[in-house]
Each structure stands twice: as structure tokens, then as C-alpha cells.
Write a protein that holds these residues in place. Structure first.
Motif, PDB file in Angstrom:
ATOM      1  N   ARG A   1      -1.766  22.762 -12.791  1.00 18.71           N
ATOM      2  CA  ARG A   1      -1.159  22.790 -11.461  1.00 18.71           C
ATOM      3  C   ARG A   1      -2.031  22.125 -10.409  1.00 18.71           C
ATOM      4  NH1 ARG A   1       0.689  28.791 -10.346  1.00 18.71           N
ATOM      5  NH2 ARG A   1      -1.122  28.446  -9.065  1.00 18.71           N
ATOM      6  N   ALA A   2      -3.319  22.037 -10.648  1.00 20.65           N
ATOM      7  CA  ALA A   2      -4.215  21.416  -9.673  1.00 20.65           C
ATOM      8  C   ALA A   2      -3.876  19.944  -9.471  1.00 20.65           C
ATOM      9  CB  ALA A   2      -5.666  21.571 -10.119  1.00 20.65           C
ATOM     10  N   TRP A   3      -3.452  19.270 -10.527  1.00 20.78           N
ATOM     11  CA  TRP A   3      -3.083  17.858 -10.397  1.00 20.78           C
ATOM     12  C   TRP A   3      -1.782  17.695  -9.626  1.00 20.78           C
ATOM     13  CZ3 TRP A   3      -6.213  13.911 -11.042  1.00 20.78           C
ATOM     14  CH2 TRP A   3      -7.372  14.114 -11.788  1.00 20.78           C
ATOM     15  N   ARG A   4      -0.848  18.606  -9.832  1.00 19.91           N
ATOM     16  CA  ARG A   4       0.390  18.556  -9.051  1.00 19.91           C
ATOM     17  C   ARG A   4       0.090  18.842  -7.584  1.00 19.91           C
ATOM     18  NH1 ARG A   4       4.755  22.018 -12.114  1.00 19.91           N
ATOM     19  NH2 ARG A   4       2.985  23.383 -12.321  1.00 19.91           N
ATOM     20  N   ALA A   5      -0.869  19.710  -7.334  1.00 18.08           N
ATOM     21  CA  ALA A   5      -1.279  19.987  -5.955  1.00 18.08           C
ATOM     22  C   ALA A   5      -1.875  18.736  -5.311  1.00 18.08           C
ATOM     23  CB  ALA A   5      -2.276  21.132  -5.916  1.00 18.08           C
ATOM     24  N   LEU A   6      -2.609  17.953  -6.099  1.00 21.83           N
ATOM     25  CA  LEU A   6      -3.157  16.701  -5.570  1.00 21.83           C
ATOM     26  C   LEU A   6      -2.034  15.773  -5.129  1.00 21.83           C
ATOM     27  CD1 LEU A   6      -5.451  14.723  -4.963  1.00 21.83           C
ATOM     28  CD2 LEU A   6      -5.323  13.986  -7.359  1.00 21.83           C
TER      29      LEU A   6
ATOM     30  N   LEU B   1       0.904  16.561  -4.074  1.00 23.47           N
ATOM     31  CA  LEU B   1       1.450  17.095  -2.820  1.00 23.47           C
ATOM     32  C   LEU B   1       0.483  16.877  -1.655  1.00 23.47           C
ATOM     33  CD1 LEU B   1       3.074  20.420  -4.062  1.00 23.47           C
ATOM     34  CD2 LEU B   1       4.220  18.265  -3.483  1.00 23.47           C
ATOM     35  N   ALA B   2      -0.815  16.967  -1.949  1.00 30.48           N
ATOM     36  CA  ALA B   2      -1.829  16.750  -0.913  1.00 30.48           C
ATOM     37  C   ALA B   2      -1.855  15.305  -0.428  1.00 30.48           C
ATOM     38  CB  ALA B   2      -3.205  17.152  -1.444  1.00 30.48           C
ATOM     39  N   MET B   3      -1.303  14.399  -1.206  1.00 29.71           N
ATOM     40  CA  MET B   3      -1.252  12.986  -0.827  1.00 29.71           C
ATOM     41  C   MET B   3      -0.129  12.688   0.168  1.00 29.71           C
ATOM     42  SD  MET B   3      -1.922  11.372  -4.597  1.00 29.71           S
ATOM     43  CE  MET B   3      -1.968   9.647  -4.117  1.00 29.71           C
ATOM     44  N   LEU B   4       0.810  13.598   0.321  1.00 26.15           N
ATOM     45  CA  LEU B   4       1.973  13.348   1.189  1.00 26.15           C
ATOM     46  C   LEU B   4       1.621  13.137   2.661  1.00 26.15           C
ATOM     47  CD1 LEU B   4       4.643  15.688  -0.426  1.00 26.15           C
ATOM     48  CD2 LEU B   4       4.457  13.192  -0.591  1.00 26.15           C
ATOM     49  N   PRO B   5       0.695  13.896   3.267  1.00 24.62           N
ATOM     50  CA  PRO B   5       0.370  13.607   4.668  1.00 24.62           C
ATOM     51  C   PRO B   5      -0.173  12.191   4.887  1.00 24.62           C
ATOM     52  CG  PRO B   5      -0.405  15.785   4.104  1.00 24.62           C
ATOM     53  CD  PRO B   5       0.052  15.136   2.823  1.00 24.62           C
ATOM     54  N   ALA B   6      -0.941  11.689   3.946  1.00 24.01           N
ATOM     55  CA  ALA B   6      -1.443  10.313   4.064  1.00 24.01           C
ATOM     56  C   ALA B   6      -0.300   9.306   3.963  1.00 24.01           C
ATOM     57  CB  ALA B   6      -2.497  10.039   2.989  1.00 24.01           C
ATOM     58  N   LEU B   7       0.696   9.615   3.149  1.00 23.68           N
ATOM     59  CA  LEU B   7       1.880   8.757   3.047  1.00 23.68           C
ATOM     60  C   LEU B   7       2.642   8.753   4.372  1.00 23.68           C
ATOM     61  CD1 LEU B   7       3.804   6.977   1.384  1.00 23.68           C
ATOM     62  CD2 LEU B   7       4.929   9.093   0.634  1.00 23.68           C
ATOM     63  N   VAL B   8       2.805   9.914   4.969  1.00 17.59           N
ATOM     64  CA  VAL B   8       3.473   9.997   6.274  1.00 17.59           C
ATOM     65  C   VAL B   8       2.692   9.189   7.305  1.00 17.59           C
ATOM     66  CG1 VAL B   8       4.118  11.573   8.156  1.00 17.59           C
ATOM     67  CG2 VAL B   8       4.568  12.211   5.787  1.00 17.59           C
ATOM     68  N   SER B   9       1.386   9.276   7.264  1.00 16.43           N
ATOM     69  CA  SER B   9       0.535   8.508   8.173  1.00 16.43           C
ATOM     70  C   SER B   9       0.767   7.007   8.024  1.00 16.43           C
ATOM     71  CB  SER B   9      -0.933   8.844   7.916  1.00 16.43           C
ATOM     72  OG  SER B   9      -1.772   8.036   8.696  1.00 16.43           O
ATOM     73  N   ALA B  10       0.815   6.549   6.802  1.00 16.20           N
ATOM     74  CA  ALA B  10       1.038   5.117   6.547  1.00 16.20           C
ATOM     75  C   ALA B  10       2.425   4.688   7.015  1.00 16.20           C
ATOM     76  CB  ALA B  10       0.866   4.826   5.060  1.00 16.20           C
ATOM     77  N   MET B  11       3.403   5.543   6.811  1.00 14.73           N
ATOM     78  CA  MET B  11       4.762   5.202   7.241  1.00 14.73           C
ATOM     79  C   MET B  11       4.869   5.184   8.766  1.00 14.73           C
ATOM     80  SD  MET B  11       6.800   7.260   4.327  1.00 14.73           S
ATOM     81  CE  MET B  11       8.358   6.411   4.201  1.00 14.73           C
ATOM     82  N   CYS B  12       4.110   6.023   9.443  1.00 18.27           N
ATOM     83  CA  CYS B  12       4.072   5.985  10.908  1.00 18.27           C
ATOM     84  C   CYS B  12       3.523   4.645  11.388  1.00 18.27           C
ATOM     85  CB  CYS B  12       3.197   7.113  11.459  1.00 18.27           C
ATOM     86  SG  CYS B  12       3.916   8.745  11.371  1.00 18.27           S
TER      87      CYS B  12
ATOM     88  N   ILE C   1       3.087   5.758  -3.190  1.00 13.85           N
ATOM     89  CA  ILE C   1       4.229   6.499  -3.744  1.00 13.85           C
ATOM     90  C   ILE C   1       4.140   6.546  -5.264  1.00 13.85           C
ATOM     91  CG2 ILE C   1       6.745   6.442  -4.055  1.00 13.85           C
ATOM     92  CD1 ILE C   1       6.882   5.283  -1.172  1.00 13.85           C
ATOM     93  N   VAL C   2       3.813   5.424  -5.876  1.00 12.40           N
ATOM     94  CA  VAL C   2       3.673   5.375  -7.340  1.00 12.40           C
ATOM     95  C   VAL C   2       2.524   6.276  -7.795  1.00 12.40           C
ATOM     96  CG1 VAL C   2       3.077   3.862  -9.286  1.00 12.40           C
ATOM     97  CG2 VAL C   2       4.734   3.101  -7.578  1.00 12.40           C
ATOM     98  N   ALA C   3       1.419   6.260  -7.057  1.00 13.18           N
ATOM     99  CA  ALA C   3       0.282   7.118  -7.412  1.00 13.18           C
ATOM    100  C   ALA C   3       0.668   8.594  -7.334  1.00 13.18           C
ATOM    101  CB  ALA C   3      -0.904   6.824  -6.490  1.00 13.18           C
TER     102      ALA C   3
ATOM    103  N   SER D   1       0.827  -1.209   0.000  1.00 17.25           N
ATOM    104  CA  SER D   1       0.000   0.000   0.000  1.00 17.25           C
ATOM    105  C   SER D   1       0.859   1.255   0.000  1.00 17.25           C
ATOM    106  CB  SER D   1      -0.924   0.022   1.218  1.00 17.25           C
ATOM    107  OG  SER D   1      -1.856  -1.024   1.145  1.00 17.25           O
ATOM    108  N   VAL D   2       1.939   1.235   0.775  1.00 19.63           N
ATOM    109  CA  VAL D   2       2.848   2.390   0.806  1.00 19.63           C
ATOM    110  C   VAL D   2       3.504   2.575  -0.561  1.00 19.63           C
ATOM    111  CG1 VAL D   2       4.990   3.277   1.804  1.00 19.63           C
ATOM    112  CG2 VAL D   2       3.239   2.316   3.294  1.00 19.63           C
TER     113      VAL D   2
END
Length: 114
Positions: free
Chosen positions: A36-41, A43-54, A20-22, A15-16
């Protein structure tokens, strides 16, 4: 590392990696589409990645009380991630509706008279 079974570890790790690939694919799509809205998406996915890594880190060390702060960090990152994903989705939707409003719709097209 005994806190989770092997199949559960496979799901956690895949899942992690999948997330990352997504992120990378969405960033690439944002560059290609020059939206730019898609690039913002991505970046917006990064907190969820940090959550999964925690979560993975806490389970890797067998859920010790000394690392219980990771559970709080995971919860906080999940909350932040939900809001950032909502904001990015809204931005994509807003970008899409403003670009389609300026273009003629299919219903305004009329067939040539014969």
C-alpha cells in the motif's frame, strides 16, 4: 498562448503526460506488489500534478492578472506536494526497513562445513 515558445510548450505538456504515466505505473506496481505504500506514493504525486496543470493553464491564457490566483494555487500545491511526497517516501522506506529487519540477512548465512 503567446507567453511560451513551442519548445517550452512541448516540455510543459510532455512533463504533465509523463507525470500522469508515472502515477499510473506506480499505482500498478503497488497493486502487483500488494504494498500500500507504493499506492500512497501515487496519490502523493497528485498535488504536484495539480501544480503543473495550474502552470499550464495560466500560460495557456497568456498569464492574465485575472488568473493570478492560479499562481498562488500552484505554489500551494507545490508545497503540499513536497510534503506528501516526503511522507510517502518515508512510508516506503519504513516499510522496507521493517520487512528487511524481520528476515535473516545475508551476513548471517554460513557455508556448510565440508
Amino acid at each position: 498562448m503567446h507567453a511560451l515558445s513551442i519548445p517550452t510548450w512541448i516540455i510543459h505538456i510532455s512533463s504533465v503526460i509523463e507525470w500522469i504515466v508515472a502515477i499510473w505505473l506506480i499505482w500498478t506496481y503497488g497493486e502487483v506488489s500488494r504494498n500500500r505504500a507504493w499506492r500512497a506514493l501515487s496519490l502523493a504525486m497528485l498535488p504536484a500534478l495539480v501544480s503543473a496543470m495550474c502552470a499550464c493553464t495560466w500560460h495557456y491564457f497568456d498569464n492574465p492578472e485575472s488568473l493570478e490566483w492560479l499562481v498562488n494555487l500552484q505554489a500551494g500545491m507545490t508545497l503540499v506536494g513536497n510534503f506528501t511526497l516526503w511522507a510517502a517516501a518515508w512510508w516506503i522506506w519504513r516499510t522496507k526497513t521493517t520487512t528487511t529487519d524481520s528476515k535473516p540477512s545475508i551476513s548471517t548465512y554460513s557455508e556448510p562445513q565440508q
